[in-house]
Design a protein around this motif. Structure first.
Motif, PDB file in Angstrom:
ATOM      1  N   ASP A  56      -2.935  11.007   7.122  1.00  0.00           N
ATOM      2  CA  ASP A  56      -1.759  11.633   6.187  1.00  0.00           C
ATOM      3  C   ASP A  56      -0.927  10.233   5.704  1.00  0.00           C
ATOM      4  OD1 ASP A  56      -2.651  14.281   6.420  1.00  0.00           O
ATOM      5  OD2 ASP A  56      -0.686  14.686   7.621  1.00  0.00           O
ATOM      6  N   TRP A  57      -0.679   9.380   6.974  1.00  0.00           N
ATOM      7  CA  TRP A  57       0.261   8.237   6.446  1.00  0.00           C
ATOM      8  C   TRP A  57      -0.766   7.099   5.724  1.00  0.00           C
ATOM      9  CZ3 TRP A  57      -0.988   3.230   8.353  1.00  0.00           C
ATOM     10  CH2 TRP A  57       0.271   2.114   7.991  1.00  0.00           C
ATOM     11  N   PHE A  58      -1.870   6.873   6.393  1.00  0.00           N
ATOM     12  CA  PHE A  58      -2.953   5.957   5.740  1.00  0.00           C
ATOM     13  C   PHE A  58      -3.453   6.240   4.207  1.00  0.00           C
ATOM     14  CE2 PHE A  58      -7.045   4.064   5.222  1.00  0.00           C
ATOM     15  CZ  PHE A  58      -6.810   2.654   5.570  1.00  0.00           C
ATOM     16  N   THR A  59      -3.283   7.378   3.968  1.00  0.00           N
ATOM     17  CA  THR A  59      -3.801   7.856   2.706  1.00  0.00           C
ATOM     18  C   THR A  59      -2.308   8.260   1.738  1.00  0.00           C
ATOM     19  OG1 THR A  59      -4.062  10.315   3.188  1.00  0.00           O
ATOM     20  CG2 THR A  59      -5.980   8.888   3.499  1.00  0.00           C
ATOM     21  N   GLY A  60      -1.357   8.242   2.242  1.00  0.00           N
ATOM     22  CA  GLY A  60      -0.221   8.616   1.431  1.00  0.00           C
ATOM     23  C   GLY A  60      -0.472  10.223   1.079  1.00  0.00           C
ATOM     24  N   HIS A  61      -0.977  10.715   1.957  1.00  0.00           N
ATOM     25  CA  HIS A  61      -1.342  12.300   1.946  1.00  0.00           C
ATOM     26  C   HIS A  61      -2.482  12.504   0.513  1.00  0.00           C
ATOM     27  CE1 HIS A  61       1.894  14.220   4.642  1.00  0.00           C
ATOM     28  NE2 HIS A  61       2.389  12.886   3.951  1.00  0.00           N
ATOM     29  N   LEU A  62      -2.880  11.771   0.307  1.00  0.00           N
ATOM     30  CA  LEU A  62      -4.226  11.961  -0.753  1.00  0.00           C
ATOM     31  C   LEU A  62      -5.484  12.244   0.075  1.00  0.00           C
ATOM     32  CD1 LEU A  62      -3.524   9.044  -3.455  1.00  0.00           C
ATOM     33  CD2 LEU A  62      -3.082  11.364  -3.399  1.00  0.00           C
ATOM     34  N   ALA A  75       0.836  -1.222  -0.002  1.00  0.00           N
ATOM     35  CA  ALA A  75       0.015   0.008  -0.025  1.00  0.00           C
ATOM     36  C   ALA A  75       0.755   1.266  -0.072  1.00  0.00           C
ATOM     37  CB  ALA A  75      -0.835   0.123   1.148  1.00  0.00           C
ATOM     38  N   GLN A  76       1.822   1.327   0.745  1.00  0.00           N
ATOM     39  CA  GLN A  76       2.694   2.445   0.834  1.00  0.00           C
ATOM     40  C   GLN A  76       3.631   2.734  -0.456  1.00  0.00           C
ATOM     41  OE1 GLN A  76       2.894   4.845   3.293  1.00  0.00           O
ATOM     42  NE2 GLN A  76       1.337   3.642   4.155  1.00  0.00           N
ATOM     43  N   SER A  77       3.861   1.563  -1.117  1.00  0.00           N
ATOM     44  CA  SER A  77       4.414   1.552  -2.384  1.00  0.00           C
ATOM     45  C   SER A  77       3.756   2.193  -3.402  1.00  0.00           C
ATOM     46  CB  SER A  77       4.888   0.082  -2.846  1.00  0.00           C
ATOM     47  OG  SER A  77       5.767  -0.628  -1.905  1.00  0.00           O
ATOM     48  N   SER A  78       2.172   1.827  -3.303  1.00  0.00           N
ATOM     49  CA  SER A  78       1.286   2.542  -4.302  1.00  0.00           C
ATOM     50  C   SER A  78       1.377   4.002  -3.925  1.00  0.00           C
ATOM     51  CB  SER A  78      -0.138   1.974  -3.833  1.00  0.00           C
ATOM     52  OG  SER A  78      -0.303   0.650  -4.236  1.00  0.00           O
ATOM     53  N   PHE A  79       1.365   4.532  -2.794  1.00  0.00           N
ATOM     54  CA  PHE A  79       1.419   6.231  -2.515  1.00  0.00           C
ATOM     55  C   PHE A  79       2.762   6.440  -2.926  1.00  0.00           C
ATOM     56  CE2 PHE A  79      -1.167   4.666   1.183  1.00  0.00           C
ATOM     57  CZ  PHE A  79      -2.583   4.777   0.644  1.00  0.00           C
ATOM     58  N   LEU A  80       3.812   5.936  -3.030  1.00  0.00           N
ATOM     59  CA  LEU A  80       5.172   6.429  -3.103  1.00  0.00           C
ATOM     60  C   LEU A  80       5.176   6.354  -4.607  1.00  0.00           C
ATOM     61  CD1 LEU A  80       7.790   7.421  -2.614  1.00  0.00           C
ATOM     62  CD2 LEU A  80       8.803   5.108  -2.288  1.00  0.00           C
ATOM     63  N   GLN A  81       4.867   5.322  -5.240  1.00  0.00           N
ATOM     64  CA  GLN A  81       4.816   5.357  -6.907  1.00  0.00           C
ATOM     65  C   GLN A  81       3.949   6.470  -7.582  1.00  0.00           C
ATOM     66  OE1 GLN A  81       2.977   4.632  -9.743  1.00  0.00           O
ATOM     67  NE2 GLN A  81       1.093   4.430  -8.536  1.00  0.00           N
ATOM     68  N   HIS A  82       2.894   6.710  -6.904  1.00  0.00           N
ATOM     69  CA  HIS A  82       1.821   7.901  -7.239  1.00  0.00           C
ATOM     70  C   HIS A  82       2.694   9.105  -7.290  1.00  0.00           C
ATOM     71  CE1 HIS A  82      -1.015  10.774  -6.372  1.00  0.00           C
ATOM     72  NE2 HIS A  82      -1.693  10.432  -7.245  1.00  0.00           N
ATOM     73  N   HIS A 107      -3.898  18.146  -4.394  1.00  0.00           N
ATOM     74  CA  HIS A 107      -3.054  17.356  -5.442  1.00  0.00           C
ATOM     75  C   HIS A 107      -3.767  17.466  -6.804  1.00  0.00           C
ATOM     76  CE1 HIS A 107      -1.362  14.016  -7.341  1.00  0.00           C
ATOM     77  NE2 HIS A 107      -2.377  13.342  -7.428  1.00  0.00           N
ATOM     78  N   HIS A 108      -4.890  17.625  -7.002  1.00  0.00           N
ATOM     79  CA  HIS A 108      -5.525  17.796  -8.230  1.00  0.00           C
ATOM     80  C   HIS A 108      -5.334  19.142  -8.867  1.00  0.00           C
ATOM     81  CE1 HIS A 108      -7.943  14.533  -9.954  1.00  0.00           C
ATOM     82  NE2 HIS A 108      -7.844  13.843  -8.716  1.00  0.00           N
ATOM     83  N   LEU A 109      -5.397  20.221  -8.088  1.00  0.00           N
ATOM     84  CA  LEU A 109      -4.982  21.499  -8.601  1.00  0.00           C
ATOM     85  C   LEU A 109      -3.746  21.584  -8.798  1.00  0.00           C
ATOM     86  CD1 LEU A 109      -7.081  23.749  -6.304  1.00  0.00           C
ATOM     87  CD2 LEU A 109      -7.644  23.167  -8.798  1.00  0.00           C
ATOM     88  N   PHE A 110      -2.591  20.878  -8.291  1.00  0.00           N
ATOM     89  CA  PHE A 110      -1.298  21.087  -8.457  1.00  0.00           C
ATOM     90  C   PHE A 110      -0.655  19.491  -8.428  1.00  0.00           C
ATOM     91  CE2 PHE A 110      -2.812  24.660  -5.567  1.00  0.00           C
ATOM     92  CZ  PHE A 110      -2.546  25.656  -6.671  1.00  0.00           C
ATOM     93  N   PRO A 111      -0.781  19.160  -9.444  1.00  0.00           N
ATOM     94  CA  PRO A 111      -0.262  17.644  -9.412  1.00  0.00           C
ATOM     95  C   PRO A 111       1.027  17.184  -9.191  1.00  0.00           C
ATOM     96  CG  PRO A 111      -1.825  17.840 -11.254  1.00  0.00           C
ATOM     97  CD  PRO A 111      -1.593  19.169 -10.607  1.00  0.00           C
ATOM     98  N   THR A 112       1.833  18.384  -9.745  1.00  0.00           N
ATOM     99  CA  THR A 112       3.462  17.974  -9.589  1.00  0.00           C
ATOM    100  C   THR A 112       3.813  18.786  -8.374  1.00  0.00           C
ATOM    101  OG1 THR A 112       3.982  20.291 -10.745  1.00  0.00           O
ATOM    102  CG2 THR A 112       3.772  18.383 -11.919  1.00  0.00           C
ATOM    103  N   MET A 113       3.112  19.193  -7.407  1.00  0.00           N
ATOM    104  CA  MET A 113       3.554  19.535  -6.198  1.00  0.00           C
ATOM    105  C   MET A 113       3.751  18.407  -5.143  1.00  0.00           C
ATOM    106  SD  MET A 113       1.808  21.910  -3.209  1.00  0.00           S
ATOM    107  CE  MET A 113       1.599  23.450  -4.320  1.00  0.00           C
ATOM    108  N   PRO A 114       4.866  18.361  -4.421  1.00  0.00           N
ATOM    109  CA  PRO A 114       5.206  17.109  -3.496  1.00  0.00           C
ATOM    110  C   PRO A 114       4.153  17.099  -2.366  1.00  0.00           C
ATOM    111  CG  PRO A 114       6.778  18.730  -3.208  1.00  0.00           C
ATOM    112  CD  PRO A 114       5.992  19.402  -4.508  1.00  0.00           C
ATOM    113  N   CYS A 115       3.697  15.941  -2.049  1.00  0.00           N
ATOM    114  CA  CYS A 115       2.799  15.622  -1.186  1.00  0.00           C
ATOM    115  C   CYS A 115       2.991  16.272   0.278  1.00  0.00           C
ATOM    116  CB  CYS A 115       2.463  14.268  -0.942  1.00  0.00           C
ATOM    117  SG  CYS A 115       3.694  13.222  -0.263  1.00  0.00           S
TER     118      CYS A 115
END
Length: 481
Positions: A411-417, A211-218, A423-431
């Protein structure tokens, strides 16, 4: 110091002007039948820059909007008109994201999705065919120019405050967490053997790792963590392909479409869940009026628990990733994904055998699936879904997304999502910067009457099922009328 206090202290109201994306007309440009030769115009891009040398063809919005068909696609960036028809098939983000913006002002979309403008503008120059006529507005007439300018002003301010600069240490710690979990699972297996209790325990460790890999790759798929983008691509493949066993190219092409047009049917692939689920308002009514009943949609909010949650990752996403990767011959992805399975056979094969190791892999994906399904769907399924309305970037994103309240666990559970709006307004901004800019985004939404939705996590989870139930009711009304 909080971001709002920095703004007041530094007196930021405008920020620095955005860099020019289109510095010169295309070489050997020939006039078009529906365009007129014009003297060099001044480019309007958050400040006016004089265009050098050669004159450009001029076009009206009506002319631009005629070119939105497959094989004939124009778009506007900072008042410059680009013909992307031939370039679409070579676009690194996929051809569909360009077709989704054809005939529109794509300035904010372009700026949101590209971090390194110095590289991207080199690709733009050969595509330049003209500019908007002097009397034409910078955006389509249905858009609010003040809202558009206020959003661009906010972006310039955030750029001046380095909110788009990634903290490499943050992401390396995230990666270290994943590797520690993977190593711990193997060490426990070596120490205690493959009994049922140990298998359950290592499955939990590997599930958290996945799960954390999913958030990091995102995050890696959106931003350039390192100064050289090649390293970022390698890191993305390492995490997505080697640690998760899924294709980066498949994810990029699908996910970028979702970002360009979230919750817009049929442009967002994430809301095309038929024939298993009917989402939003228009799709259920369409199926109902046509008397389409592939499954008992009245119960879709119930079988979401039995099908949607457990099989999103191991069946739907994993199967689609494999299919796309092999059909389109993404060889680099195939090699990296193969290394995922080889690594598991080497690590766990001596304890479980080949078949047992495959069962362990898919057990972990099965356990991970509800986690990812809840996190990815809670911010979109309950929100507004519609057909294309060609809204401005801010409205398009805010109407289709919502946030979940901040806490260390959330924050941890969602990977800051949980900061899905930012995130949608600024997709290239670090979480790690989402929470800093959230108050400014909320203020901008309030100024223009846009609802900024922020809810508790359990409420967000429940809203998924409530939204499915509402869609099912719409289908029933249309089907039985």
């Amino acid at each position: 110091m909080r971001l709002e206090e920095k703004l007041e202290k530094n007196g930021h109201v405008g920020g620095r002007p955005e860099r020019c994306l289109s510095e010169a007309p295309q070489e050997n440009q020939k006039p078009r039948a529906n365009g007129k030769a014009a003297c060099p115009a001044k480019q309007e891009a958050n400040g006016k820059l004089d265009m050098p040398g050669r004159s450009l063809n001029v076009y009206t919005w009506q002319e631009v909007q005629r070119h939105r068909q497959e094989g004939d696609q124009w778009l506007v960036i900072n008042r410059k008109v680009y013909d992307v028809s031939q370039w679409a098939s070579r676009h690194p983000g996929g051809s569909r994201v360009l077709s989704h913006c054809a005939g529109e002002d794509a300035t904010d979309t372009f700026r949101a999705m590209h971090l390194n403008l110095d590289v991207v503008k080199l690709y733009l120059k050969p595509l330049l065919i003209g500019e908007l006529a002097p009397g034409e507005p910078s955006q389509e007439r249905n858009k609010n120019p003040q809202l558009v300018e206020d959003f661009r002003e906010l972006r310039r301010t955030l750029e001046a405050l380095n909110m788009f600069e990634a903290n490499v240490g943050f992401f390396l710690l995230h990666l270290a967490q994943i590797l520690v979990l993977e190593a711990l699972a193997w060490l426990i297996l070596c120490r205690f053997g493959n009994g049922w209790t140990v298998t359950v325990f290592i499955s939990v460790l590997l599930t958290v790792s996945q799960a954390q890999s999913s958030f990091l790759q995102h995050d890696l798929g959106h931003l350039t963590m390192f100064k050289k983008s090649t390293w970022n691509h390698v890191m993305h493949k390492l995490v997505m392909c080697h640690l998760k066993g899924m294709s980066t190219n498949w994810w990029n092409y699908r996910h970028f479409q979702h970002h360009i047009k979230p919750n817009i049917y049929p442009k967002d692939p994430d809301i095309d869940a038929g024939p298993l689920f009917l989402l939003g308002e228009s799709q259920p009514v369409k199926y109902g009026k046509k008397k389409i009943r592939f499954i008992n949609y009245e119960k879709q909010h119930l079988y979401f628990y039995m099908v949607g949650l457990p099989f999103l990752m191991p069946a739907y996403f994993n199967g689609q990733s494999m299919q796309v990767m092999y059909l389109r011959k993404y060889w680099a992805d195939i090699v990296f994904v193969s290394s995922f399975y080889i690594r598991h056979f080497i690590t766990f094969g001596p304890f479980y055998g080949i078949f047992g190791t495959l069962m362990l892999i898919y057990l972990v994906k099965f356990l991970e699936s509800p986690w990812i399904a809840y996190v990815t769907q809670m911010s979109h399924i309950p929100m507004r879904m519609s057909k294309e309305e060609n809204r401005d970037w801010l409205s398009t994103q805010v109407l289709a997304t919502c946030n979940v309240e901040q806490s260390f666990f959330n924050d941890w559970f969602t990977g800051h999502l949980n900061f899905q709006i930012e995130h949608h307004l600024f997709p290239t901004m670090p979480c790690h910067n989402y929470h800093k800019v959230a108050p400014l985004v909320r203020s901008l939404c309030a100024k223009h009457g846009l609802q900024y939705v922020n809810k508790p996590m359990l409420t967000a989870f429940g809203d998924i099922v409530r939204a499915l139930k509402r869609s099912a009711a719409l289908w029933m009304d249309a089907y039985y009328e």
